[in-house]
Design an enzyme around this catalytic site. Structure first.
Site, PDB file in Angstrom:
ATOM      1  N   HIS A 111       0.843  -1.198   0.000  1.00  0.00           N
ATOM      2  CA  HIS A 111       0.000   0.000   0.000  1.00  0.00           C
ATOM      3  C   HIS A 111       0.876   1.245   0.000  1.00  0.00           C
ATOM      4  CE1 HIS A 111      -2.093  -3.319   1.903  1.00  0.00           C
ATOM      5  NE2 HIS A 111      -3.218  -2.794   1.463  1.00  0.00           N
ATOM      6  N   LYS A 139      -1.757  -8.082  -4.340  1.00  0.00           N
ATOM      7  CA  LYS A 139      -2.655  -6.931  -4.138  1.00  0.00           C
ATOM      8  C   LYS A 139      -1.837  -5.651  -3.995  1.00  0.00           C
ATOM      9  CE  LYS A 139      -5.557  -4.615  -0.773  1.00  0.00           C
ATOM     10  NZ  LYS A 139      -5.774  -4.444   0.675  1.00  0.00           N
TER      11      LYS A 139
END
EC number: 4.2.1.10
Length: 255
Positions: A143, A170
């Site tokens: 992230h 991800k």
């Protein structure tokens, strides 16, 4: 890109699968939220453990995993402790973080676990091996809440996740303008069509990035996060609205 099917949920084909986070602080709040979220019929329920007031108490965490497993029945259950450096709610040293994930995997009561890419390659590989021994699938994540890296860097990180054994890589990034959103979508499409041999999840956060949460079926992101009782990241919208848009795109964009 291969499809990953877990308990009858096919990740990587058709509409993006909807993930709803549980964001309660107390055990009671979390269990109540789980009951409410079930009614929204997500494909996957994510427990954001870093928000739990007793996240440092591994015994309390594993006991609550067991209670959530009973509550969620056969719904897919994703265990996530988001570290502070990647936008999470609680500081935890690396050894405690790794031990917490090991404990969660060994309960055998979760279906998927989030492992952050930058936790040290050897640590990540060991956790992936442990997960596979216990029939737990790995969502490997990164992230960036400050910016959107260049396209090649996004792809490089997603490919590294594949190399380290992620079942689902991800990546979430923060756009500073619409051009950044296009960078994320371009990277996603390139990853899906050229490099990915498994489902991937990508998103551009905040209001600017909202389209990325809706357009996964077009560009190649296999899952999307919708807000249940509370959003876990900027840009999430209520599940009912999310599902209606995903449905419209699914029905009208297939050749």
């Amino acid at each position: 890109m291969n499809v990953l099917t877990i308990k009858g949920v096919s990740i990587g084909e058709g509409m993006p699968k909807i993930i709803i986070p549980l964001m309660g602080k107390t055990e009671k709040q979390i269990l109540n939220e789980a009951e409410a979220v079930k009614l929204l019929n997500p494909d996957i329920v994510e427990w954001r453990v870093d928000v739990f007031e007793k996240a440092n108490d591994r015994e309390a965490v594993t006991k609550l995993i067991s209670k959530l497993r009973k509550s969620l029945e056969d719904k897919l259950f994703l265990f996530t402790f988001r570290t502070h450096k990647e936008g999470g709610s609680m500081e935890m040293d690396e050894s405690s973080y790794l031990a917490l994930l090991e404990s969660a995997i060994q309960t055998k009561d979760i279906d998927l676990i989030d492992i952050e890419l930058f936790s040290g390659d050897a640590n990540v590989k060991a956790l992936v091996s442990l997960a596979e021994e216990n029939n737990v699938y790995v969502v490997m994540s990164n992230h960036d809440f400050e910016k959107t890296p260049v396209k090649d860097e996004i792809i490089s990180r997603l490919r590294k996740m594949q190399d380290l054994g992620a079942h689902i890589p991800k990546m979430a990034v923060m756009p500073n303008d619409t051009g950044d959103l296009l960078t994320l979508l371009d990277a996603t499409y390139t990853m899906k069509t050229i490099y990915a041999d498994r489902p991937i999840i990508t998103m551009s956060m905040a209001a600017t990035g909202l389209i990325s949460r809706l357009s996964g079926e077009v560009f190649g992101s296999a899952c999307t996060f919708g807000a249940g009782e509370e959003a876990s990241a900027p840009g999430q919208i209520p599940v009912s609205e999310l599902r209606s848009v995903l449905d419209i795109l699914h029905k009208n964009t297939r050749g």
